[in-house]
Design an enzyme around this catalytic site. Structure first.
Site, PDB file in Angstrom:
ATOM      1  N   GLU A  26       0.829  -1.211   0.000  1.00 42.11           N
ATOM      2  CA  GLU A  26       0.000   0.000   0.000  1.00 42.11           C
ATOM      3  C   GLU A  26       0.859   1.255   0.000  1.00 42.11           C
ATOM      4  O   GLU A  26       1.573   1.521   0.968  1.00 42.11           O
ATOM      5  CB  GLU A  26      -0.925   0.034   1.219  1.00 42.11           C
TER       6      GLU A  26
ATOM      7  N   GLU B   6     -11.550   3.479   6.057  1.00 44.46           N
ATOM      8  CA  GLU B   6     -10.412   3.888   6.873  1.00 44.46           C
ATOM      9  C   GLU B   6     -10.388   5.416   6.930  1.00 44.46           C
ATOM     10  O   GLU B   6      -9.648   6.072   6.214  1.00 44.46           O
ATOM     11  CB  GLU B   6      -9.098   3.349   6.289  1.00 44.46           C
TER      12      GLU B   6
END
Length: 280
Positions: free
Chosen positions: A150, A252
């Site tokens: 990521e 998130e």
């Protein structure tokens, strides 16, 4: 086109609750069917697995341990001299993933060492990263788990993070590795991608074939997708549907007030797509 599936990131959501088990139960009561957690290692895996099962949740993503937080570490995948610690952390992450029935582990790249010039250490860090990814890919393949990479933006969130754009993951050496080790794919955090590069339509279409997980938050304040900001999430959700994305979309973001009240954007999506909501 199938509706998107959302997971609650309980490291971010329900901050008013004291621990991960309570947050997992709250996520289940709010209608989620899946959850993710950055670092579950403060709780016994059995307690988390029990809480998730009681809440009717599937755990879909955890991170490798961050390393020594007091020394400013945020993952170890590309950090020179920390290869042994990365492998130990990977073993711990695999143990938790198997206990939780969680199929994906984010292999955190980590930060450029303090005082180092990013350009000067890039080659060495890439070499370490490739070495660690080769090791991780073998471990994860044996355990039938998936590793994710990521990028994290270096303009707002973490100026020292090593992997900061999807394009960085397209270096020749890393592409060669990923082409042979399909257990290592990408996580697409739309918040970070917008800050670093924009061009979300083009980037989503280009990278989605190798994306194993998507995460969302509004830009620039990292609030929920229904809050004011740069991004049109109605458009982005439709784009993901049109492109055939069938993984999870992780929530998130930083709730602005009560988490449950702030889920009106998600309830609206579920209502529009005809999805029933547990606990409603």
């Amino acid at each position: 086109m199938a509706p998107l599936r959302f997971s609650a990131n309980v490291s971010w959501l329900f901050p008013e609750l004291p621990g991960l088990p309570a947050r997992l139960r709250a996520a289940g009561s709010s209608g989620f069917e899946a959850a993710e957690v950055a670092w579950p290692y403060t709780e016994p895996p059995e307690a988390l697995a029990r809480a998730a099962q009681e809440a009717g949740l599937q755990l879909v993503l955890i991170n490798t341990p961050p390393g020594d937080r007091e020394k400013g570490e945020m993952g170890l995948g590309a950090v020179p001299g920390r290869q042994a610690a990365f492998r130990e952390g990977l073993e711990q992450a695999v143990l938790y993933a198997k206990a939780l029935g969680c199929p994906r582990i984010h292999l955190m790249a980590g930060r450029v060492p303090r005082g180092a010039d990013r350009a000067a250490v890039r080659g060495e860090m890439e070499t370490v990263f490739l070495e660690n990814l080769r090791h991780a890919a073998g471990v994860l393949a044996r355990e039938k788990l998936v590793g994710l990479l990521e990028p994290i933006n270096t303009r707002i969130t973490d100026p020292q993070y090593f992997l900061d754009s999807p394009q960085q993951g397209r270096t020749p050496a890393l592409c060669c590795l990923l082409s042979r080790l399909t257990v290592v794919i990408s996580a697409q955090d739309i918040f970070h991608w917008q800050i670093m590069d924009g061009n979300l339509t083009g980037n989503i279409r280009e990278f989605l074939p190798i994306v194993g997980h998507v995460q969302v938050a509004q830009v620039p304040g990292r609030g929920d997708p229904g809050s004011p900001g740069e991004l049109n999430f109605s458009y982005l959700f439709q784009l993901l549907e049109d492109e055939g994305y069938n993984g999870f979309v992780g929530c998130e973001y930083q709730p602005q007030g009560d988490t449950v009240e702030g889920l009106s954007w998600l309830r609206s999506y579920w209502d529009r797509r005809g999805r029933s909501q547990a606990g409603q």
